[in-house]
Design an enzyme around this catalytic site. Structure first.
Site, PDB file in Angstrom:
ATOM      1  N   GLN A   1      -7.460  -3.445   1.210  1.00 39.23           N
ATOM      2  CA  GLN A   1      -6.120  -3.689   0.658  1.00 39.23           C
ATOM      3  C   GLN A   1      -5.619  -5.095   1.025  1.00 39.23           C
ATOM      4  O   GLN A   1      -4.979  -5.759   0.219  1.00 39.23           O
ATOM      5  CB  GLN A   1      -5.157  -2.608   1.181  1.00 39.23           C
ATOM      6  CG  GLN A   1      -5.462  -1.246   0.544  1.00 39.23           C
ATOM      7  CD  GLN A   1      -4.839  -0.091   1.303  1.00 39.23           C
ATOM      8  OE1 GLN A   1      -4.559  -0.181   2.498  1.00 39.23           O
ATOM      9  NE2 GLN A   1      -4.651   1.033   0.619  1.00 39.23           N
TER      10      GLN A   1
ATOM     11  N   THR B   1       0.870  -1.180   0.000  1.00 31.04           N
ATOM     12  CA  THR B   1       0.000   0.000   0.000  1.00 31.04           C
ATOM     13  C   THR B   1       0.906   1.230   0.000  1.00 31.04           C
ATOM     14  O   THR B   1       2.135   1.089  -0.009  1.00 31.04           O
ATOM     15  CB  THR B   1      -0.897   0.034   1.260  1.00 31.04           C
ATOM     16  OG1 THR B   1      -0.076   0.342   2.395  1.00 31.04           O
ATOM     17  CG2 THR B   1      -1.590  -1.294   1.495  1.00 31.04           C
ATOM     18  N   CYS B   2       0.307   2.415   0.043  1.00 30.40           N
ATOM     19  CA  CYS B   2       1.161   3.605   0.014  1.00 30.40           C
ATOM     20  C   CYS B   2       1.952   3.762   1.316  1.00 30.40           C
ATOM     21  O   CYS B   2       2.951   4.467   1.351  1.00 30.40           O
ATOM     22  CB  CYS B   2       0.343   4.853  -0.271  1.00 30.40           C
ATOM     23  SG  CYS B   2      -1.104   5.003   0.758  1.00 30.40           S
TER      24      CYS B   2
END
Lengths: 300, 424
Positions: B122, B49-50
């Site tokens: 996610q 993920t970011c």
């Protein structure tokens, strides 16, 4: 089944409501995954037991709901309990029961202090008696709902004025919704109370004409207190209407609704502990076969 | 070791390195393909993920999963980064610590915004990608299912993700919704063109707001903004008139003096017919004279008021942390207990099979000696034998399950092997 229903007592549903109220109050203290289900379960069990109790009395006690002060209070409590349950299911994040169940329990308590002996009836008075009782019931329920909405409005407005986020488990409906509800309740309470009072006067006139019941004198406490209540509710509805287009209109309506509940409570207490000829049998015997009432304790 | 993970998040990995380490969907697919080739028979799931990049690996019996250090090397190789740069900032765990970490991550307890719900989606995506590329298996399957179950429990049994944390979301959810029941019949007035206004408008539109008008000192800017937002533009000179018509005002001008003075507002309020007005003054310095907030029917919130509510919500989330961690601990213990118990399954199967075989042999012998038994009697006797065997097995199997909660029940399994002459 009949034996089971006959064993249901006021304590059964009052205890259920009390547990539901305790569950509701515990929202303020801690979170729980199952509390909502437990709360709704107890409230629903209380409503079911309450319903069966009223149906059983109507079927076996030679009385219909509203036929005695005792049944009137129990029916009013039942309407509020049903409303509380429905609103709790529809708005699970709002502590509706915290406001409504104390009123339900209060009305059940009032029932315990009032006479269960049915008012003497005849075919001629039964209809007017039912109309009189139904309008008074509707007015009381409207006052109760209005006061609850008004109280919630004041709490919500206080929270918004303090610029605080909603407290955990204590999310109130919007001011817009509460103000609308308070306004509608005020007007409903006013016209139903007026209709209840008027139908009471008609009932008294029928009694006077036919000699069925003791005529309630104009200075009887019940006429005075009901007259005062109707007058206040009409004034409150007019004030609420007049303030509707002012910026402080919703606050005025909320405060008026709470005063209305106070006046109603005072009226109920006056009725419970004051002397009256309301619903009393005639002092002189009526013509045979025209009165259908249960002999025994004289209603208050 | 059955389960392992290696990876890093916003807590330890600097942003520039996180950007280099992050996997796009194609890069993640390629990494999983490479993992399958490099570590055949092992299961692997990549969560990117970011704010985090983590690789979870699993394997049983001879197919031991790669150690956390090997996973760091693997991630470095996949992203073309020197492993020596990654090793100081990436962490690794195995077995219950790895499970605990995944459960905490899926529950949002390790997120930058505590309790944020997007991580659940996610985690689901990461698992789906592993399934698609055939690196998922029964172990990671159970682990990720348990992680999602834990996240659901944390979300429902605690309030960790309930309160909002951004100023626009708090402004709409906690304050605007407290005043108004619905927004589709309300008029929203945007004063100025600050960034916060866009975000607030997004939440208001989600709540149903349709009638929006924007005013700005620069008419061209107002037209441009109205065009971009798909709303109407008004004239700044008509601000008092717009205040009469509006139900909700979002103000974000860059003015150094109040745009709406008390006198100006009083004039507008006289013509409002008592309708309530909610003002979100998100400008610094403030656009509305603060005394306006003291008037009846006006709900005025400055950015400081909303910021304080956000901070209170943040603290409220922190207070839920112990309860959330207790759920993660409980679920980790349960998962590891089941996992350890799983390892004893082949031995239990052998034991059952051996007893069944012995029982069947005895039954055959009995039925040969009692040829007069009809089918019903035989079935009854057979059932009795089976019940007897099940009852005898119940206690040792219960002991095995209980022992599994505190780790692999090696001692008991060894005793069973020796007592009943079972083979691995």
């Amino acid at each position: 089944m009949a034996e089971f229903v006959s064993r249901i007592s006021v304590v059964c549903f009052a205890a259920s409501y009390l547990v539901a109220l305790a569950c509701e109050a515990s929202r303020l203290l801690f979170r729980s995954g199952i509390r909502g289900a437990v709360m709704v379960g107890f409230a629903a069990a209380g409503v079911v037991a309450h319903t069966l109790f009223i149906v059983w009395r109507a079927a076996n006690e030679q009385s219909v709901p509203l036929s005695s002060a005792y049944d009137w209070y129990l029916l009013a409590a039942w309407v509020l309990a049903c409303g509380s349950l429905w609103l709790t299911i529809a708005n699970p994040r709002t502590p509706i029961g915290l406001f409504m169940l104390p009123l339900v329990l209060g009305l059940i308590g009032a029932a315990q202090l009032s006479s269960p002996v049915p008012f003497p009836q005849s075919p001629a008075t039964q209809v007017w008696g039912a109309i009189h009782g139904s309008f008074n019931l509707a007015a009381s329920v409207a006052v109760a709902f209005g006061a609850i909405a008004g109280m919630m409005w004041l709490i919500q407005a206080g929270r918004l004025a303090r610029k605080q986020a909603p407290a955990q488990g204590f999310r109130m409906p919007s001011l817009e919704k509460l103000a609308r509800f308070t306004g509608r309740s005020a007007s409903t309470a006013a016209w139903t109370a007026a209709a209840g009072f008027a139908s009471g006067l008609v009932l008294n006139a029928v009694n006077r004409q036919q000699g069925l019941l003791e005529t309630v004198p104009w200075n009887d406490p019940v006429i005075l207190r009901m007259g005062a209540l109707v007058a206040w509710l009409v004034i409150a509805a007019l004030l609420e209407r007049a303030a509707a287009h002012r910026a402080d209109g919703p606050r005025t309506a909320a405060i008026l609704s709470l005063i209305s509940l106070g006046v109603l409570t005072g009226s109920i207490l006056w009725g419970l502990f004051g002397a009256s000829r309301h619903g009393a049998p005639p002092r002189l015997a009526a013509p045979a076969g025209r009165i259908d009432f249960v002999e025994g304790e004289e209603p208050r | 070791m059955t389960l392992a993970f290696a990876g890093g998040s916003h807590r330890t990995v600097p942003m520039d390195l996180r950007e280099r380490l992050a996997f796009s969907a194609e890069q993640a697919a390629e990494a999983l393909r490479r993992f399958r080739e490099r570590f055949p028979g092992r299961e692997g799931v990549l969560l990117s993920t970011c704010n985090r990049v983590e690789f979870y690996a699993a394997g049983e019996n001879d197919a031991v999963p790669p150690a956390p250090g090997q996973l760091v090397d693997f991630l470095a190789e996949c992203r073309g980064i020197d492993a020596a740069i990654l090793k100081p900032v990436l962490a690794g765990e195995h077995d219950d610590a790895a499970v605990h970490h995944l459960f905490a991550v899926a529950s949002g307890l390790d997120s930058m915004v505590l309790g944020e719900p997007q991580i659940v989606a996610q985690v689901k995506q990461a698992w789906a990608l592993a399934q698609e590329h055939h690196t998922a298996g029964p172990l990671t399957g159970e682990m990720f299912q348990a992680a999602l179950r834990t996240a659901k429990r944390v979300a429902t049994e605690t309030a960790i993700g309930r309160e909002r944390l951004s100023i626009p979301s708090v402004a709409v959810a906690d304050f605007a919704r407290g005043v108004f029941e619905r927004f589709d019949d309300k008029r929203v007035l945007l004063v100025g063109a600050g960034k916060m206004a866009h975000e607030t408008l997004r939440y208001l539109r989600e709540a149903g707001a349709r009638d929006v008008i924007v005013v700005n000192r620069s008419a061209a800017r107002a037209e441009d903004l109205a065009g971009r937002l798909g709303v109407r533009a008004g004239r700044f000179a008509d601000l008092t008139e717009e205040l009469v018509k509006a139900d909700l005002v979002v103000s974000t001008t860059g003015a150094t003096e109040p745009v709406v003075t008390l006198e100006m507002f009083a004039t507008a309020q006289q013509r409002r017919g008592g309708r309530p007005l909610l003002i979100l003054d998100l400008a610094v310095p403030r656009d509305f004279d603060p005394r306006i907030g003291a008037r009846s029917g006006v709900w005025l919130y400055s950015i400081d008021d909303l910021g304080a509510a956000c901070e209170a919500n943040r603290k409220s989330r922190q207070r839920e942390m112990p309860g959330a961690l207790a759920i993660v601990d409980e679920e980790t213990k349960r998962f590891m207990g089941d996992l350890h118990h799983r390892s004893s399954a082949p031995l239990i199967e052998q034991l059952r099979a051996g007893w069944t075989e012995t029982g069947e042999g005895e039954l055959d012998r009995l039925f040969r000696r009692l040829p007069g038994l009809d089918d019903a009697a035989r079935a009854e006797i057979r059932q009795s034998f089976q019940r007897y065997a099940a009852k005898l097995l119940h206690s040792p199997l219960t002991s095995l399950r209980n022992e599994s909660h505190s780790g692999p029940p090696h001692g008991l399994l060894d005793a069973l092997r020796r007592l009943f002459d079972l083979k691995d």
